[in-house]
Design an enzyme around this catalytic site. Structure first.
Site, PDB file in Angstrom:
ATOM      1  N   LYS A   1     -40.595  30.245  21.269  1.00  0.00           N
ATOM      2  CA  LYS A   1     -41.989  28.835  21.979  1.00  0.00           C
ATOM      3  C   LYS A   1     -42.682  28.916  20.625  1.00  0.00           C
ATOM      4  CE  LYS A   1     -44.279  28.237  24.732  1.00  0.00           C
ATOM      5  NZ  LYS A   1     -45.508  28.440  25.071  1.00  0.00           N
TER       6      LYS A   1
ATOM      7  N   THR B   1     -49.153  31.161  23.520  1.00  0.00           N
ATOM      8  CA  THR B   1     -48.165  31.583  23.529  1.00  0.00           C
ATOM      9  C   THR B   1     -46.998  32.064  22.784  1.00  0.00           C
ATOM     10  OG1 THR B   1     -49.047  32.508  25.853  1.00  0.00           O
ATOM     11  CG2 THR B   1     -46.628  33.111  25.774  1.00  0.00           C
TER      12      THR B   1
ATOM     13  N   THR C   1     -43.940  25.063  25.780  1.00  0.00           N
ATOM     14  CA  THR C   1     -44.713  24.493  27.289  1.00  0.00           C
ATOM     15  C   THR C   1     -45.135  23.082  26.379  1.00  0.00           C
ATOM     16  OG1 THR C   1     -46.613  25.926  25.894  1.00  0.00           O
ATOM     17  CG2 THR C   1     -45.416  27.011  27.845  1.00  0.00           C
TER      18      THR C   1
END
Lengths: 413, 413
Positions: free
Chosen positions: A184, A195, A158
């Site tokens: 990630k 996240t 992201t």
């Protein structure tokens, strides 16, 4: 949003070998991002064993609920991950989306719906329309290839400024087995939140309960020992898949977590998880420095870890590191606020090799200039000795810079 | 360091009346600051009753240790406060400094050493030389005047951008009694930390155990319900002195905390503590907005408060407020990480009068434009309804701006 790659990014990417029994495909589904992949499908051979650890949030995302539910069954045939929308705080619609996706993925991989695992990361509170990507799953499962690990790492990003990979090859009772992992991390984007997702796969033939024991133990000193800003995502997910394909090359099937033949694998898995966890910290929003905090001499290891996290989560400690200031007063403060036993007059604090305080006072031999020079390093090590017992713990964080505030606060102004 | 007064400062200062039995003097001792007062002496009439609450830090400062020790004795004759040096983490030297200061103050006020109370705020880890100011104490005690409350508020400031005052006059069984308070707050300065000090005095004739009960109860929803950055000082001190001088005007001596004649006083004291606590928040480093967080529908009041503080301490929530972003996703995250019971699908979240989420989803009637307009306000109210029980709590914080990072991180770069 900063487009620049973190100054703490790895200088090179590892070669990611294939894992027999794992195939990977990615696509541009256009869920939110344009001109980049945002959908990952990973298929697994029959009988692939699975383990997972998830966010402790009391408000987990819908995909986390689904993974927890399917985990009890012990095998996995397909993983679907999307970036751009976290499908979190989406109520009934969120559950409908995971159900629809699981159905489509099960069809695509010719498996039971309870062998499907899902993860989503991105915007929260926004319904995720499964029609954006479910029609792609059958082709992706069909065309998946074993050598696409680098693609996998990129599709799940992201606001990460670099993809995160790690790999290890290790001996399992005479047979070489491979472990690959992607992650990630701690990036946030309006109106989202951090996240952490990580997916690890191996060809070692390890039964699901053993896999779960290894993962739960391995996470404690790695992913559960990092913090960027003390905020816990609704979606944190770490899964470990074992295809068992190495059995054909003579690797024994492991059904007991205490099996001594697992020792090298355990160590390699721990190192790989730590490697990925540190890559997440080093991509913390606005991070300019990695900070390692070791607490020694606590009443117990658990107490040491709580104190270490109290230091690692203190905005005052983190801004001091950003300012290259060896501000041990703020470390005393963070020790004191942790609630764990501490005796002010026994505390010793070091920055790297330099002891700045001991016996509850400034160390008379401490050199301001040497400390100031040390704080210019990209990796800072802080050691606190409480002088009370044998408890120790190490955690990692990054500094708190104006860039963090800009990334998380500026986008509407 | 920012020299500008916080935009959230009060528009005017209150008139601070004299409290009979309290006399005040201040001086420029030059402990660290130049051209400003940094020493406060407050003397009290014989039999002045005293109560105090202090930091929960396991590493408290030497003056906090002394105050705790002397409090058991129940009366106070003199308070000495210095700014510029916190006498914290100063080991044996710190204890010698408080002992020397207490001796000099007892001589100056002609009282027992156990009737002396001390507070220090400023640099930590730096020995505080009592010779800098003990020679001034006798003259200050001699020349102290009742009408110097404004001076008192200024002498205890560190990085506060304004002095903090509050006053109230209230009926105690037919007699008017006065309560005055001063505070200094959440400013930090290299290499220091936040220290909250507050001193409140009244002429009401209230016995020490009752005073302590009032203060301990009053602090829960006021000073213990504010947070600037989740960091707890080694030196936080709140003391309440009651000279009893109003007895001459017919005020009854109160010896029972349940005495119904205390009701108006209790309310006034609570309001005054809240007033001072909010002034501290509004002077939070880099603060541009005051944020009130109310949690309703929790399993208990204690659970509500833990959830409210989890929201108030979240860097992601605080940066969102700084960015004027009604980011309810981050509020869900903070609810989830608090560890308290929450049901994602029952949560409702409002910003001011605007409900942005209900039943675990975005409220379909929510207007992005109206919310965006609301977030431009200087005072933001966030309400979270968990829909589980009757527990409620309200806490206050400020936003997290780049200025906070600059104040706490930039001074060495």
């Amino acid at each position: 949003m900063s487009a620049a790659v973190s100054p703490l990014a790895p200088k090179s990417m590892p070669d990611m070998p294939a894992i027999e029994g794992v195939a990977i495909a990615t696509a541009e589904a256009g869920i939110k991002y344009k001109n980049r992949t945002d959908l990952l499908v990973m298929t697994f051979a029959a009988d692939t064993q699975v383990a997972g650890v998830f966010t402790r949030s009391k408000c987990p995302s819908a995909p986390v609920d689904l993974c927890r539910q399917n985990l009890s069954q012990g095998t996995a045939r397909v993983l679907v991950v999307n970036s751009g929308n976290a499908n979190a705080f989406t109520g009934r619609k969120g559950r409908e989306t995971t159900a629809t996706t699981a159905r489509a993925a099960a069809n695509a991989a010719s498996c039971g719906e309870d062998q499907v695992f899902l993860a989503s990361t991105g915007v929260i509170g926004e319904p995720l329309d499964p029609a954006r990507f479910t029609h792609l799953l059958a082709d992706l499962a069909q065309s998946a290839q074993a050598d696409r690990w680098l693609d996998a790492g990129r599709a799940i990003m992201t606001t990460d400024t670099y993809p995160k990979y790690a790999t290890a090859t290790v001996d399992l009772a005479g047979a070489a087995v491979t472990i690959n992992g992607i992650a990630k991390g701690a990036g946030m984007i309006a109106p989202d939140m951090a996240t952490m997702l990580s997916f690890v796969a191996t060809d070692a033939p390890i039964a699901a309960p053993v896999l779960q024991a290894l993962l739960s133990a391995g996470v404690e000193d790695t992913f559960n020992a990092i913090t960027v800003d003390s905020d816990t995502s609704t979606s944190d997910t770490l899964m470990l898949f074992a295809t068992g394909a190495a059995a054909k090359r003579g690797a024994p099937r492991i059904t007991d977590a205490a099996d001594p033949r697992l020792d090298a694998f355990k160590r390699a898995l721990g190192d790989l998880l730590k490697n990925l966890a540190l890559q997440v910290v080093r991509d913390g929003e606005g991070a300019r420095k990695q900070v390692q905090i070791t607490v020694q001499g606590a009443e117990s290891d658990a107490a040491a870890k709580r104190i270490a996290l109290s230091i690692a989560n203190s905005p005052l400690v983190k801004t001091a590191v950003a300012g290259e200031d060896a501000n041990w007063g703020r470390i005393v403060m963070a020790v004191g606020k942790s609630g764990e036993a501490a005796d002010r007059d026994k505390l010793a604090i070091s920055f790297g090799p330099i002891r700045v305080a001991r016996d509850g006072e400034r160390d008379p031999h401490y050199s301001e200039q040497a400390t100031s020079d040390y704080m210019k390093n990209e990796e800072i090590e802080i050691t606190v000795d409480l002088g009370l017992g044998a408890g120790t713990a190490t955690v990692w964080t990054c500094d708190l810079t104006k860039e963090y505030v800009a990334i998380n606060g500026d986008y509407r102004s």
